[in-house]
Motif scaffolding. Sequence first.
Motif, PDB file in Angstrom:
ATOM      1  N   LEU A 111       0.834  -1.206   0.000  1.00  0.00           N
ATOM      2  CA  LEU A 111       0.000   0.000   0.000  1.00  0.00           C
ATOM      3  C   LEU A 111       0.863   1.249   0.000  1.00  0.00           C
ATOM      4  O   LEU A 111       0.580   2.226  -0.685  1.00  0.00           O
ATOM      5  N   PHE A 112       1.929   1.190   0.772  1.00  0.00           N
ATOM      6  CA  PHE A 112       2.794   2.362   0.895  1.00  0.00           C
ATOM      7  C   PHE A 112       3.386   2.738  -0.463  1.00  0.00           C
ATOM      8  O   PHE A 112       3.362   3.892  -0.870  1.00  0.00           O
ATOM      9  N   GLU A 113       3.875   1.753  -1.178  1.00  0.00           N
ATOM     10  CA  GLU A 113       4.473   2.077  -2.469  1.00  0.00           C
ATOM     11  C   GLU A 113       3.417   2.567  -3.462  1.00  0.00           C
ATOM     12  O   GLU A 113       3.665   3.461  -4.254  1.00  0.00           O
TER      13      GLU A 113
ATOM     14  N   LEU B  67       2.494   6.126  -2.381  1.00  0.00           N
ATOM     15  CA  LEU B  67       3.603   7.036  -2.628  1.00  0.00           C
ATOM     16  C   LEU B  67       3.685   7.389  -4.107  1.00  0.00           C
ATOM     17  O   LEU B  67       3.877   8.546  -4.482  1.00  0.00           O
ATOM     18  N   ALA B  68       3.498   6.376  -4.948  1.00  0.00           N
ATOM     19  CA  ALA B  68       3.544   6.614  -6.390  1.00  0.00           C
ATOM     20  C   ALA B  68       2.425   7.563  -6.804  1.00  0.00           C
ATOM     21  O   ALA B  68       2.638   8.527  -7.542  1.00  0.00           O
ATOM     22  N   GLN B  69       1.239   7.309  -6.271  1.00  0.00           N
ATOM     23  CA  GLN B  69       0.107   8.194  -6.590  1.00  0.00           C
ATOM     24  C   GLN B  69       0.383   9.603  -6.103  1.00  0.00           C
ATOM     25  O   GLN B  69       0.129  10.580  -6.795  1.00  0.00           O
TER      26      GLN B  69
ATOM     27  N   CYS C 188      -1.388   3.440   5.665  1.00  0.00           N
ATOM     28  CA  CYS C 188      -1.133   2.054   5.260  1.00  0.00           C
ATOM     29  C   CYS C 188      -1.285   1.112   6.438  1.00  0.00           C
ATOM     30  O   CYS C 188      -1.848   0.030   6.316  1.00  0.00           O
ATOM     31  N   LYS C 189      -0.767   1.533   7.569  1.00  0.00           N
ATOM     32  CA  LYS C 189      -0.820   0.667   8.737  1.00  0.00           C
ATOM     33  C   LYS C 189      -2.278   0.363   9.078  1.00  0.00           C
ATOM     34  O   LYS C 189      -2.636  -0.760   9.396  1.00  0.00           O
TER      35      LYS C 189
ATOM     36  N   LEU D  84       3.626  -7.941  -3.712  1.00  0.00           N
ATOM     37  CA  LEU D  84       4.864  -7.739  -2.943  1.00  0.00           C
ATOM     38  C   LEU D  84       6.080  -7.914  -3.843  1.00  0.00           C
ATOM     39  O   LEU D  84       7.049  -7.161  -3.756  1.00  0.00           O
ATOM     40  N   GLU D  85       5.994  -8.885  -4.736  1.00  0.00           N
ATOM     41  CA  GLU D  85       7.103  -9.111  -5.668  1.00  0.00           C
ATOM     42  C   GLU D  85       7.362  -7.871  -6.512  1.00  0.00           C
ATOM     43  O   GLU D  85       8.481  -7.596  -6.910  1.00  0.00           O
ATOM     44  N   ALA D  86       6.307  -7.122  -6.768  1.00  0.00           N
ATOM     45  CA  ALA D  86       6.436  -5.948  -7.632  1.00  0.00           C
ATOM     46  C   ALA D  86       6.958  -4.723  -6.876  1.00  0.00           C
ATOM     47  O   ALA D  86       7.215  -3.686  -7.472  1.00  0.00           O
ATOM     48  N   CYS D  87       7.120  -4.831  -5.587  1.00  0.00           N
ATOM     49  CA  CYS D  87       7.561  -3.672  -4.800  1.00  0.00           C
ATOM     50  C   CYS D  87       9.045  -3.404  -4.986  1.00  0.00           C
ATOM     51  O   CYS D  87       9.824  -4.300  -5.281  1.00  0.00           O
ATOM     52  N   GLU D  88       9.390  -2.144  -4.761  1.00  0.00           N
ATOM     53  CA  GLU D  88      10.796  -1.776  -4.855  1.00  0.00           C
ATOM     54  C   GLU D  88      11.591  -2.309  -3.676  1.00  0.00           C
ATOM     55  O   GLU D  88      12.723  -2.734  -3.813  1.00  0.00           O
ATOM     56  N   SER D  89      10.997  -2.212  -2.502  1.00  0.00           N
ATOM     57  CA  SER D  89      11.680  -2.726  -1.312  1.00  0.00           C
ATOM     58  C   SER D  89      10.764  -3.711  -0.606  1.00  0.00           C
ATOM     59  O   SER D  89      10.165  -3.397   0.406  1.00  0.00           O
ATOM     60  N   PRO D  90      10.659  -4.896  -1.180  1.00  0.00           N
ATOM     61  CA  PRO D  90       9.659  -5.831  -0.648  1.00  0.00           C
ATOM     62  C   PRO D  90      10.021  -6.421   0.706  1.00  0.00           C
ATOM     63  O   PRO D  90       9.182  -7.019   1.358  1.00  0.00           O
ATOM     64  N   ARG D  91      11.278  -6.267   1.108  1.00  0.00           N
ATOM     65  CA  ARG D  91      11.697  -7.027   2.286  1.00  0.00           C
ATOM     66  C   ARG D  91      11.466  -6.334   3.629  1.00  0.00           C
ATOM     67  O   ARG D  91      11.679  -6.909   4.673  1.00  0.00           O
TER      68      ARG D  91
END
Length: 630
Positions: free
Chosen positions: A473-475, A478-480, A574-575, A597-604
């Motif tokens: 959600l955060f990514e 943030l993009a939006q 997001c939380k 999640l795989e598509a996220c920049e920082s998935p970890r």
Amino acid sequence: MAIRVLSDVLISRIAAGEVVERPASAVKELVENALDAGARDIRVDCVEGGKKLIRVADDGSGIRAAEVETAFLHHATSKLREIADLSTIKTLGFRGEALASIAAVAQVTCITRHAEESSGTLIRIDNGETLAHERHGRPPGTTMTIERLFERIPARLKFLKSAQTERGQIDALLTRYALAYPDVRFTLTQDGKIALQTTGNGDMRDVLIETHGADIASQMVPIEPAEQTLPAPDMERPGVRVEGFVALPVMSHGNRSKIQVFVNGRPVQDAKLTYAVVQAYHTLLMTGRYPIAVVKVSAPPGDVDVNVHPAKAEVRFRDADGVFSAVHRAIRRSLLANMTPPEAPSVFKRAESGEFALPGDGAASGRMSPGGIGRQADHSDAVIEARRVPVQRPLGGEAWERVGVSRHGSDTPAIGWGQAEASRSTQPEPTTAPGRTLPALRILGQLAATYILAEGPEGLYLIDQHAAHERILFEKLLAQHEAGTMASQTLLDPVSVDVPADAVALLEENSAMLRQLGLDIDRFGGATFLVRAVPQLMAQDDVPAALRDIAAQLESGGAPLRSEIEANVLRRVCKRMAIKAGRVLSFPEMQALVRDLEACESPRTCPHGRPTMIQIGMGQLEREFGRLGR
Ligand code: ADP
Ligand code: MG
């Protein structure tokens, strides 16, 4: 420069800085004087956050005509005669510094009439110089008007914050005194509008509704008096009493600012006492959440030293540990007594949805996904247990403490990596797409309704579903936000939300920034806001709770950069929106989540920096099972 003795006026202006730092500190001194004078009705009017005008009117004892001038002298007090009195002091003031200090740095007009005298007095002092002193009528009591504060002290004037910020400080201050003195009627106006009003009927609950809003107040329970039958002799130190109200864990705050502690009627900031309150909620609140509490400690005056600090915000106890444990135990006991006992383990309703649905705990009522794939989330043959400890009216998943586990029986076939295709057409390709920081994962099942178990080229992945969803959600948000396309949803019926009194100024101050995030709020009067539009992604959220959380986030932000506030608010949103731990997910839901999640920049990591997943490599498994070198 030759050495010279400073003039009296200069000395008192310098000394004044210790007592009067900003408008709120002048208000504090004047309100304390009114309380010391036995007032039952105190009205405070401020203009421009007190920078332009502060007026405190009370119905207390008043000052005798013959003593009015003396009251404005340094070290002039009616509350203390000799040093021994300090150990029995019951009044809030005793230093005899406040009026003199204020009059040294502002224009003060005092109109007062002593209850036993037939006429009153008006005295006007401008920066230490008496301009008027005459008879003046008024009913018994005192009205102090402060104008042009710091006008002659440019250095101080320069450091004053915006009117909004000063206003917020004054709101918070009056809130504290209103809580400490429920039998005094307080009225606070800011720029002509009522900011806080209590009835003075002595009922703490009524005050809590004014200061905290009805939602929070309804979840607060009284701190129970000590039970006499309990054997422990140190149960409560003799002479130490702990009273007040504490919020059940369903209501919490994002920082410590809603832990309000009073010692003998004096608001104090004491790290140790605050810690005692936090400790009383140990294991009842999630990390990062703090209690909402109003804690009133009374101790024999001889056991407390209030003369530590000019502003008297600090206290010292003769037996600090005893007080600490009295506070801790009293709150803990009250919380446990008021929380409904754990329910027997229950079998969860299975998640029926085929589609991955956004939040709304349990709102997974979407359509069946096309084809009704064989591996559909069919938990009917799986044993899913999650024992939850409910704490009265549940408000969202965060309020629950999940202690049970869920097991998916038949849902986890023992097939190795790469063999899945045959049995499952919907699985993602077991390849790592270029530029990905996470390999494609094959889902095995869910653990404890909290973790998604998945297999990847490097072994086993345990994914925290809540943290992972937060990251996704955060990514997206943030993009939006960066693209300026933050979707906002106008609410058909604006939602009215009561916020804590000290959040009013913060929300107003940041309303333009919040609007850019898609959150459109308007002050409706008092501490009520109308929420007209929310970020699209928040549309299904509990709007009042979200707004209060965002206010708390703003508050704990101090004075960070705008972009930091924005990111903080996004994180917060997001939380709140992320699916909670404890929710059973269907297979397609898990797949959608992991794909996103795989598509996220920082998935970890989640937006707060905590890991979204733990990986157990094949090598480690082999070591643990002693297969290496076999
Ligand atoms: P302190 O409160 O430490 O005594 P102050 O400078 O605040 O010192 O006040 C000086 C004295 O003026 C007080 O001791 C009290 O006798 C008198 N006084 C001030 N404000 C009020 C008030 N609102 N009503 C009655 N008396 C007051
Ligand atoms: Mg005083």
